[in-house]
Write a protein that holds these residues in place. Sequence first.
Motif, PDB file in Angstrom:
ATOM      1  N   VAL A  74       3.685  -0.666  -3.544  1.00  0.00           N
ATOM      2  CA  VAL A  74       5.055  -0.256  -3.210  1.00  0.00           C
ATOM      3  C   VAL A  74       5.502   0.892  -4.114  1.00  0.00           C
ATOM      4  CG1 VAL A  74       7.466  -0.990  -3.198  1.00  0.00           C
ATOM      5  CG2 VAL A  74       5.698  -2.502  -2.273  1.00  0.00           C
ATOM      6  N   LEU A  75       5.216   0.789  -5.412  1.00  0.00           N
ATOM      7  CA  LEU A  75       5.565   1.881  -6.328  1.00  0.00           C
ATOM      8  C   LEU A  75       4.841   3.167  -5.942  1.00  0.00           C
ATOM      9  CD1 LEU A  75       5.585   0.106  -9.822  1.00  0.00           C
ATOM     10  CD2 LEU A  75       7.538   0.730  -8.383  1.00  0.00           C
ATOM     11  N   ASN A  76       3.605   3.038  -5.508  1.00  0.00           N
ATOM     12  CA  ASN A  76       2.844   4.211  -5.098  1.00  0.00           C
ATOM     13  C   ASN A  76       3.474   4.862  -3.868  1.00  0.00           C
ATOM     14  OD1 ASN A  76       0.714   6.102  -4.822  1.00  0.00           O
ATOM     15  ND2 ASN A  76      -0.318   4.735  -3.400  1.00  0.00           N
ATOM     16  N   ALA A  77       3.901   4.038  -2.910  1.00  0.00           N
ATOM     17  CA  ALA A  77       4.544   4.596  -1.716  1.00  0.00           C
ATOM     18  C   ALA A  77       5.850   5.295  -2.067  1.00  0.00           C
ATOM     19  CB  ALA A  77       4.787   3.482  -0.693  1.00  0.00           C
ATOM     20  N   ILE A  78       6.617   4.691  -2.974  1.00  0.00           N
ATOM     21  CA  ILE A  78       7.870   5.337  -3.401  1.00  0.00           C
ATOM     22  C   ILE A  78       7.578   6.640  -4.125  1.00  0.00           C
ATOM     23  CG2 ILE A  78       9.896   5.068  -4.882  1.00  0.00           C
ATOM     24  CD1 ILE A  78       9.778   2.067  -4.317  1.00  0.00           C
ATOM     25  N   ARG A  79       6.538   6.634  -4.965  1.00  0.00           N
ATOM     26  CA  ARG A  79       6.158   7.850  -5.693  1.00  0.00           C
ATOM     27  C   ARG A  79       5.792   8.986  -4.760  1.00  0.00           C
ATOM     28  NH1 ARG A  79       2.038  10.510  -5.833  1.00  0.00           N
ATOM     29  NH2 ARG A  79       1.023   8.943  -4.524  1.00  0.00           N
ATOM     30  N   VAL A  93       0.729  20.020   3.302  1.00  0.00           N
ATOM     31  CA  VAL A  93      -0.026  19.166   4.224  1.00  0.00           C
ATOM     32  C   VAL A  93      -0.626  17.974   3.478  1.00  0.00           C
ATOM     33  CG1 VAL A  93      -2.055  19.039   5.711  1.00  0.00           C
ATOM     34  CG2 VAL A  93      -0.511  20.999   5.869  1.00  0.00           C
ATOM     35  N   GLN A  94      -1.171  18.221   2.289  1.00  0.00           N
ATOM     36  CA  GLN A  94      -1.744  17.123   1.505  1.00  0.00           C
ATOM     37  C   GLN A  94      -0.660  16.149   1.043  1.00  0.00           C
ATOM     38  OE1 GLN A  94      -4.950  16.485   1.129  1.00  0.00           O
ATOM     39  NE2 GLN A  94      -5.386  18.282   2.399  1.00  0.00           N
ATOM     40  N   LYS A  95       0.504  16.656   0.723  1.00  0.00           N
ATOM     41  CA  LYS A  95       1.607  15.764   0.352  1.00  0.00           C
ATOM     42  C   LYS A  95       1.985  14.853   1.511  1.00  0.00           C
ATOM     43  CE  LYS A  95       3.798  18.748  -3.141  1.00  0.00           C
ATOM     44  NZ  LYS A  95       5.014  19.512  -3.497  1.00  0.00           N
ATOM     45  N   LEU A  96       2.068  15.433   2.705  1.00  0.00           N
ATOM     46  CA  LEU A  96       2.400  14.634   3.878  1.00  0.00           C
ATOM     47  C   LEU A  96       1.336  13.583   4.154  1.00  0.00           C
ATOM     48  CD1 LEU A  96       3.732  17.437   6.273  1.00  0.00           C
ATOM     49  CD2 LEU A  96       5.078  15.670   5.142  1.00  0.00           C
ATOM     50  N   ILE A 136       2.055   9.526   4.168  1.00  0.00           N
ATOM     51  CA  ILE A 136       1.775   8.682   5.337  1.00  0.00           C
ATOM     52  C   ILE A 136       0.721   7.631   5.008  1.00  0.00           C
ATOM     53  CG2 ILE A 136       0.947   8.689   7.717  1.00  0.00           C
ATOM     54  CD1 ILE A 136       1.991  11.553   7.949  1.00  0.00           C
ATOM     55  N   TRP A 137      -0.333   8.066   4.330  1.00  0.00           N
ATOM     56  CA  TRP A 137      -1.426   7.152   3.979  1.00  0.00           C
ATOM     57  C   TRP A 137      -0.952   6.046   3.053  1.00  0.00           C
ATOM     58  CZ3 TRP A 137      -6.028   5.198   4.726  1.00  0.00           C
ATOM     59  CH2 TRP A 137      -6.801   4.740   3.673  1.00  0.00           C
ATOM     60  N   SER A 138      -0.192   6.384   2.029  1.00  0.00           N
ATOM     61  CA  SER A 138       0.305   5.379   1.088  1.00  0.00           C
ATOM     62  C   SER A 138       1.259   4.405   1.768  1.00  0.00           C
ATOM     63  CB  SER A 138       1.009   6.066  -0.088  1.00  0.00           C
ATOM     64  OG  SER A 138       0.139   6.945  -0.762  1.00  0.00           O
ATOM     65  N   SER A 139       2.106   4.904   2.636  1.00  0.00           N
ATOM     66  CA  SER A 139       3.058   4.032   3.330  1.00  0.00           C
ATOM     67  C   SER A 139       2.330   3.073   4.267  1.00  0.00           C
ATOM     68  CB  SER A 139       4.056   4.883   4.121  1.00  0.00           C
ATOM     69  OG  SER A 139       4.762   5.766   3.266  1.00  0.00           O
ATOM     70  N   GLU A 140       1.328   3.567   4.974  1.00  0.00           N
ATOM     71  CA  GLU A 140       0.565   2.699   5.881  1.00  0.00           C
ATOM     72  C   GLU A 140      -0.145   1.592   5.111  1.00  0.00           C
ATOM     73  OE1 GLU A 140      -3.356   2.830   8.817  1.00  0.00           O
ATOM     74  OE2 GLU A 140      -2.718   4.621   7.732  1.00  0.00           O
ATOM     75  N   CYS A 141      -0.819   1.956   4.028  1.00  0.00           N
ATOM     76  CA  CYS A 141      -1.566   0.957   3.250  1.00  0.00           C
ATOM     77  C   CYS A 141      -0.636  -0.071   2.625  1.00  0.00           C
ATOM     78  CB  CYS A 141      -2.388   1.655   2.168  1.00  0.00           C
ATOM     79  SG  CYS A 141      -3.658   2.753   2.804  1.00  0.00           S
ATOM     80  N   ASN A 156      -1.608   7.057  12.023  1.00  0.00           N
ATOM     81  CA  ASN A 156      -2.855   7.787  12.229  1.00  0.00           C
ATOM     82  C   ASN A 156      -2.748   8.935  13.213  1.00  0.00           C
ATOM     83  OD1 ASN A 156      -5.541   6.321  10.964  1.00  0.00           O
ATOM     84  ND2 ASN A 156      -3.825   4.920  11.192  1.00  0.00           N
ATOM     85  N   ILE A 157      -1.830   8.867  14.154  1.00  0.00           N
ATOM     86  CA  ILE A 157      -1.668   9.992  15.081  1.00  0.00           C
ATOM     87  C   ILE A 157      -1.201  11.244  14.345  1.00  0.00           C
ATOM     88  CG2 ILE A 157      -0.331  10.831  17.052  1.00  0.00           C
ATOM     89  CD1 ILE A 157      -0.537   8.072  18.264  1.00  0.00           C
ATOM     90  N   PRO A 158      -0.129  11.202  13.531  1.00  0.00           N
ATOM     91  CA  PRO A 158       0.221  12.416  12.773  1.00  0.00           C
ATOM     92  C   PRO A 158      -0.822  12.796  11.730  1.00  0.00           C
ATOM     93  CG  PRO A 158       1.635  10.581  12.137  1.00  0.00           C
ATOM     94  CD  PRO A 158       0.885  10.149  13.349  1.00  0.00           C
ATOM     95  N   MET A 159      -1.503  11.814  11.127  1.00  0.00           N
ATOM     96  CA  MET A 159      -2.553  12.145  10.173  1.00  0.00           C
ATOM     97  C   MET A 159      -3.708  12.870  10.854  1.00  0.00           C
ATOM     98  SD  MET A 159      -2.771   8.786   7.694  1.00  0.00           S
ATOM     99  CE  MET A 159      -4.209   9.430   6.846  1.00  0.00           C
TER     100      MET A 159
END
Length: 459
Positions: A103-108, A124-127, A131-136, A311-314
């Motif tokens: 959760v802290l990672n997703a907020i970060r 692009v890498q930030k996005l 997305i990846w952190s929020s999904e996991c 995964n669609i936007p990723m």
Amino acid sequence: MNRGRKFGDVKRMTVNGGSGVEEDTTFSNLAQFNGPETALDIDPGAENTCTNFANTEIYRQLRPLLICMRLFGLFFRRTIDTKGRPYMEPVVMYCFIVNFLNVLNAIRSFTVYSSSDEFDSVMVQKLLFTIWSSECTFKGLLLMWNCYKQDGLPKFFLEWDAVCGNVKLSKVCMFMMKKYIFLSFIFIGVNSIVFTLTLIYVPMLETIYLEVVWKNALEFKNNLHFKMILTFLAVLNSSSSMFPMSLFIVLSFAIGRRLKKYTDELVLAMSFEGFNEKLEDFRIRHQNLCKIVHILDSIFAPMLAAVYIANIPMFCLVLYTMVTTLDLHLSILLINLFWLSFILLQMTLVSITAAWVNVQAHSPLEHIYTIRFSRSSNDTQLQMFMFLNRLTGTQVGLSAMKLFVVDKPTILTIAGMMITYFVLLIEFKMPADTNCACHVNGTIVMDNSTLLISHVSYT
């Protein structure tokens, strides 16, 4: 259809123990199998007496996968002990800490943006990281919640035990479980190693990823701790992404196999005289299997939605990066290929497995249509109408947040959506050529004013 044999000719075969074997149904006058056999169980009134799902056969067979999930803080047992009191494993605290870090990672990941950011490779890498952190994080929290609540994974194991009893999983299912455990560890290792080597040996990517992992990280002289944080987060995210998906595929495949076995039993039983009187038993058996599918759907429906939403936007962003950064560095291309393969593999496996469950749940329909009921009693015809209504009135399967059931047309729809979004993204990126030089020449008289204007030439 052959009605010469009586349905009473079917006998109940004993179950021979054998680890990793799903028992096959047979009839007394059919050729004997060379392996373990089981009965045609048409008794819908079996009650579940087990209150601790750790004692069920399916839990014991899935233990290798569940132990691996427990290792990464993604599974714990909340059961009822021998005295009837709720019991929760101490490992729940470890699971809580792991999910708290996620959760802290997703907020970060949302704090690395600024109003002056441009849409470049760093953005692009930030996005992608956000997305990846929020999904996991969502997958990990969802799995932890379903381990805690009694109508989650505990209910699934107990209901499976009530409907299927001690029937063992098939060899194919056990092989799939071992394969996905292996693939999960491979992905965790490769993903972590790739990021570590990238941060050490590729200066261009080091600049990009350090900016992604922490805002203004490049201003610090010692970047070692930022690199260590990124590697640690890669391990957490990779495990939270792979193991819930592996559990979903294995459980979905298991229930799909049971539905297929049920259809095979139905087709064989239809060839016996007196089947119409047993239709109610088969209808209730199908309803019990559909109940297991419904429980599985209530557990993983949010995860399916998260997979598609993330995964669609990723997919579009990774493919966009590959097209626009081909001339930057070979390592960027390799990393993007790795991520593109993972995204496509995850969406393909999840979609095909869910669609297969939907197909197997409705497979009895074509066989029910072939039964003659013209001379049957009103009660038998009523059972047939109820069975047909169950098979045609509602979709039985796994859904994405209860919005739609994943079936074969859904796969084509999602594939078309991904291609459309990617084309739109490429079109928006194409800049117009604005380099021109204008030279003023000539005179235009408007009322009492004179305006000098040029012959415009572009260079």
